[in-house]
Design an enzyme around this catalytic site. Structure first.
Site, short mmCIF file in Angstrom:
data_model
loop_
_atom_site.label_atom_id
_atom_site.label_comp_id
_atom_site.label_asym_id
_atom_site.label_seq_id
_atom_site.Cartn_x
_atom_site.Cartn_y
_atom_site.Cartn_z
N LYS A 188 0.87 -1.19 0.00
CA LYS A 188 0.00 0.00 0.00
C LYS A 188 0.90 1.23 0.00
CE LYS A 188 -1.42 2.84 2.92
NZ LYS A 188 -1.27 4.07 2.14
N GLU A 266 10.00 1.07 10.84
CA GLU A 266 10.99 2.13 10.55
C GLU A 266 10.27 3.45 10.77
OE1 GLU A 266 14.09 1.78 9.97
OE2 GLU A 266 14.24 -0.35 9.53
N CYS A 300 13.79 10.98 7.09
CA CYS A 300 13.75 10.55 8.49
C CYS A 300 15.12 10.61 9.14
CB CYS A 300 13.19 9.14 8.57
SG CYS A 300 14.17 7.99 7.61
N GLU A 399 10.11 16.17 15.54
CA GLU A 399 10.71 16.01 14.20
C GLU A 399 10.05 17.04 13.28
OE1 GLU A 399 9.51 12.37 12.27
OE2 GLU A 399 11.44 12.17 11.28
N1 NAD Z 1 12.73 5.15 9.77
C1 NAD Z 1 12.56 5.22 8.47
O1 NAD Z 1 13.14 4.45 7.71
C2 NAD Z 1 11.65 6.25 7.88
C3 NAD Z 1 11.70 6.48 6.51
C4 NAD Z 1 10.85 7.44 5.95
C5 NAD Z 1 9.97 8.13 6.76
N2 NAD Z 1 9.94 7.88 8.08
C6 NAD Z 1 9.03 8.64 8.94
O2 NAD Z 1 7.77 8.81 8.32
C7 NAD Z 1 7.18 10.03 8.75
C8 NAD Z 1 6.73 10.83 7.55
O3 NAD Z 1 5.87 10.11 6.74
P1 NAD Z 1 4.28 10.27 6.83
O4 NAD Z 1 3.91 11.60 7.35
O5 NAD Z 1 3.70 9.87 5.53
O6 NAD Z 1 3.95 9.15 7.91
P2 NAD Z 1 2.57 8.45 8.21
O7 NAD Z 1 2.82 7.54 9.33
O8 NAD Z 1 1.47 9.44 8.34
O9 NAD Z 1 2.25 7.63 6.87
C9 NAD Z 1 3.05 6.56 6.43
C10 NAD Z 1 2.17 5.54 5.71
O10 NAD Z 1 1.19 5.04 6.63
C11 NAD Z 1 -0.13 5.22 6.10
N3 NAD Z 1 -1.03 5.44 7.23
C12 NAD Z 1 -1.33 6.60 7.86
N4 NAD Z 1 -2.18 6.36 8.88
C13 NAD Z 1 -2.41 5.02 8.90
C14 NAD Z 1 -3.18 4.14 9.73
N5 NAD Z 1 -3.90 4.60 10.76
N6 NAD Z 1 -3.16 2.82 9.45
C15 NAD Z 1 -2.44 2.34 8.43
N7 NAD Z 1 -1.69 3.12 7.61
C16 NAD Z 1 -1.67 4.44 7.85
C17 NAD Z 1 0.01 6.38 5.13
O11 NAD Z 1 -1.01 6.33 4.17
C18 NAD Z 1 1.39 6.10 4.54
O12 NAD Z 1 1.28 5.10 3.56
C19 NAD Z 1 8.24 10.74 9.54
O13 NAD Z 1 8.02 10.56 10.91
C20 NAD Z 1 9.52 10.03 9.12
O14 NAD Z 1 10.57 10.12 10.05
C21 NAD Z 1 10.74 6.95 8.66
O1 SSN Z 2 13.41 9.05 5.04
C1 SSN Z 2 13.95 8.06 5.39
C2 SSN Z 2 14.84 7.20 4.56
C3 SSN Z 2 15.99 7.97 4.10
C4 SSN Z 2 17.13 7.11 3.65
O2 SSN Z 2 16.98 5.90 3.47
O3 SSN Z 2 18.21 7.70 3.51
#
Ligand code: NAD
Ligand code: SSN
Length: 495
Positions: A188, A266, A300, A399
């Site tokens: 998804k 993640e 992230c 963040e």
């Molecule tokens: N650690 C990592 O590897 C990593 C990588 C990229 C982003 N991030 C984190 O992601 C965040 C930014 O992304 P975002 O704002 O899209 O995050 P988000 O958690 O809002 O969304 C991520 C995904 O989850 C889905 N989603 C949202 N609510 C949901 C629910 N209740 N149930 C199931 N799925 C749901 C969204 O549609 C999207 O596909 C930041 O906190 C960033 O640090 C982490």
């Molecule tokens: O946003 C998170 C992933 C970034 C990366 O893999 O460098």
């Protein structure tokens, strides 16, 4: 019937129409549904209507993955590796088109998008090589007539949920490992960036992924929660792998209790970036620029708090401000001279604005930026430096996921270690020093899954990617990535 799309018509943007796919992919068939709009954050114009997969069809996709798993788990690792290698090659062949799609729906500049395509593809290459190197062991038994050995077996069908900030790489980092291990998947993608995900799906089919092995079920925002529930509660999916915010990660973890599902998380970060008095300041400035401002701060692993030693604070601030003036240009990502694009949506820019307002109301100073750039579009915010930031300010603990660098003064190693580790989300951490023994001890003391020493860019396929604490668990990429999608089975043979 296919949805009418702007990107499809625009042959000057995308050289081959085959990559513009607005349908879901279930059991090897692309299926059209009533769409939800995909928006270009640079212009806020609609660029496509993506099929909004009905929940019944998501269930069918899960069943297809479960059915396909029966055969796919028996496919030899060498054959799985060939599919992954094909997928890698096709992504590189189509890198320019893929990059344009990423820029159109995510907003990041073309050069960054191209970097993401290559990064995403590198996971297919990496796991094509890892697939054939998953070894078991023989173990001595205490019972003289027994022999023991271990073997890795695929976990089973996996549900994959990913964010918009790396619309290709966050999928491929999971999917390549899952497929290499012998798992099938339902993906998804984020509602903001489904076009890149579907373009990658098209190439997967061309690469030879068998029907049902990888299914893509894009849905609009209103259905994400229900898909999360379906994934977590389905007895057919044996694992959920999630990248996104810590808040959503906690929800999914709670929902997964009902099936005791294996999960990888993640999640968010709050990375410290420490510049010691014995750092090479120019190197630290260049590192801060890329680490803090890459993708306009929307990664992230971006530096979220910059700690600079009192004795070099003013020099660092002056040089970073000058580097931003000289080396950056804000604007729409499709313009090749642009280095930094818009934020993803209205909530993101409001959050940044609110964090800057909170900080300045509590004594921080705007050294550079600090304003929206409505002349460029509704989602552009200036690359911003805030000085005199303290832990009393919200930005210290949140963040920002935007182009704001809060700069905090410190005087001693002990003080900065305490401040740097004052977070529950330990994903990445960075520091700059030319002192060798300090480098070793500080790297050990930082509470983070990944530490950059004298570098602000750490990501690559070989890196065990992941965090500690509320930043999640599990490691993606690297030689550990395959184990996340594998169960260790032990066989005891009586003689
Ligand atoms: N650690 C990592 O590897 C990593 C990588 C990229 C982003 N991030 C984190 O992601 C965040 C930014 O992304 P975002 O704002 O899209 O995050 P988000 O958690 O809002 O969304 C991520 C995904 O989850 C889905 N989603 C949202 N609510 C949901 C629910 N209740 N149930 C199931 N799925 C749901 C969204 O549609 C999207 O596909 C930041 O906190 C960033 O640090 C982490
Ligand atoms: O946003 C998170 C992933 C970034 C990366 O893999 O460098």
């Amino acid at each position: 019937m296919r949805a009418f799309t702007f990107v499809r018509r625009s042959s000057s943007l995308i050289s081959t129409g085959k990559l513009v796919e607005t349908r879901a992919l279930v059991n090897g068939k692309f299926i059209h549904f009533e769409g939800f709009p995909v928006v270009n954050p640079a212009t806020q114009g609609e660029i496509a209507f993506m099929s909004n997969t009905p929940l019944e069809t998501v269930k069918s996709a899960i069943s297809a993955a479960a059915e396909a798993f029966r055969d796919y788990r028996t496919v030899p690792a060498q054959a799985r590796a060939r599919i992954l290698e094909n997928w890698y090659r096709l992504m590189i062949e189509h890198e320019t088109d893929l990059a344009r799609l990423v820029t159109l729906e995510n907003g990041k500049p073309l050069a960054d998008s191209l970097g993401e395509v290559r990064y995403a593809a590198s996971f297919f290459k990496w796991f094509s090589e890892e697939a054939v190197r998953q070894y078991g062991e023989t173990i001595s038994s205490a019972t003289p007539s027994n022999r023991m050995y271990t073997q890795w077996q695929p976990v089973g069908p996996v549900g994959i949920i990913t964010p918009w900030n790396f619309p290709l790489a966050m999928i491929s980092r999971k999917l390549a490992a899952a497929l290499a291990a012998g798992c099938t998947a339902v993906v998804k993608p984020a509602a903001e960036t489904p076009l890149s995900a579907m373009a990658m799906a098209v190439l997967g089919v061309e690469a030879g992924v068998p029907d049902g092995v990888v299914n893509y079920t894009p849905v609009g925002h209103e259905k994400t929660k229900s898909v999360g529930e379906l994934f977590c509660e389905s007895p057919d999916l044996k694992k959920v792998s999630f990248t996104g915010s810590t808040n959503v990660g906690k929800i999914l973890m709670g929902q997964s209790a009902s099936t005791l599902k294996r999960i990888s998380m993640e999640l968010g970060g709050n990375a410290p970036f420490v510049v010691f008095e014995d750092a090479d300041i120019d190197k630290a400035v260049a590192g801060a620029l890329s680490c803090k401002f890459r993708s306009s701060g929307q990664t992230c692993v971006c530096a979220n708090r910059l700690f600079v030693h009192d004795s070099i604070y003013n020099e660092f601030l002056f040089k970073l401000s000058k580097a931003l003036d000289t080396n950056t240009r804000l604007g729409p990502g499709l313009d090749p001279t642009v280095t930094h694009g818009p934020l993803i949506h209205g909530r993101a820019i409001s959050k940044v604005e609110q964090l800057v307002e909170d900080a300045t109301s509590k004594g921080a100073t705007v050294v550079r930026g600090g304003q929206r750039r409505n002349d460029l579009g509704a989602l552009f915010y200036e690359l911003t430096l805030l000085s005199d930031v303290t832990p009393k300010m919200e930005i210290f603990h949140t963040e920002a996921f935007g182009p704001v660098a809060p700069i905090i003064r410190f005087k001693s190693v002990d003080e900065v270690m305490e401040l740097a580790n004052d977070t529950r989300v330990g994903l990445a951490a960075y520091f700059y020093t030319e002192n060798n023994s300090k480098a070793w001890t500080v790297a050990e003391k930082l509470q983070a899954g990944m530490v950059g020493v004298n570098t602000g860019l750490i990501s690559e396929a070989a890196l065990p990617f992941g965090g500690v604490g509320e930043s999640g668990f599990g490691r993606e990429g690297s030689k550990y990535g395959l184990a996340e999608y594998s169960d260790l089975k032990t066989v005891v043979v009586g003689l």
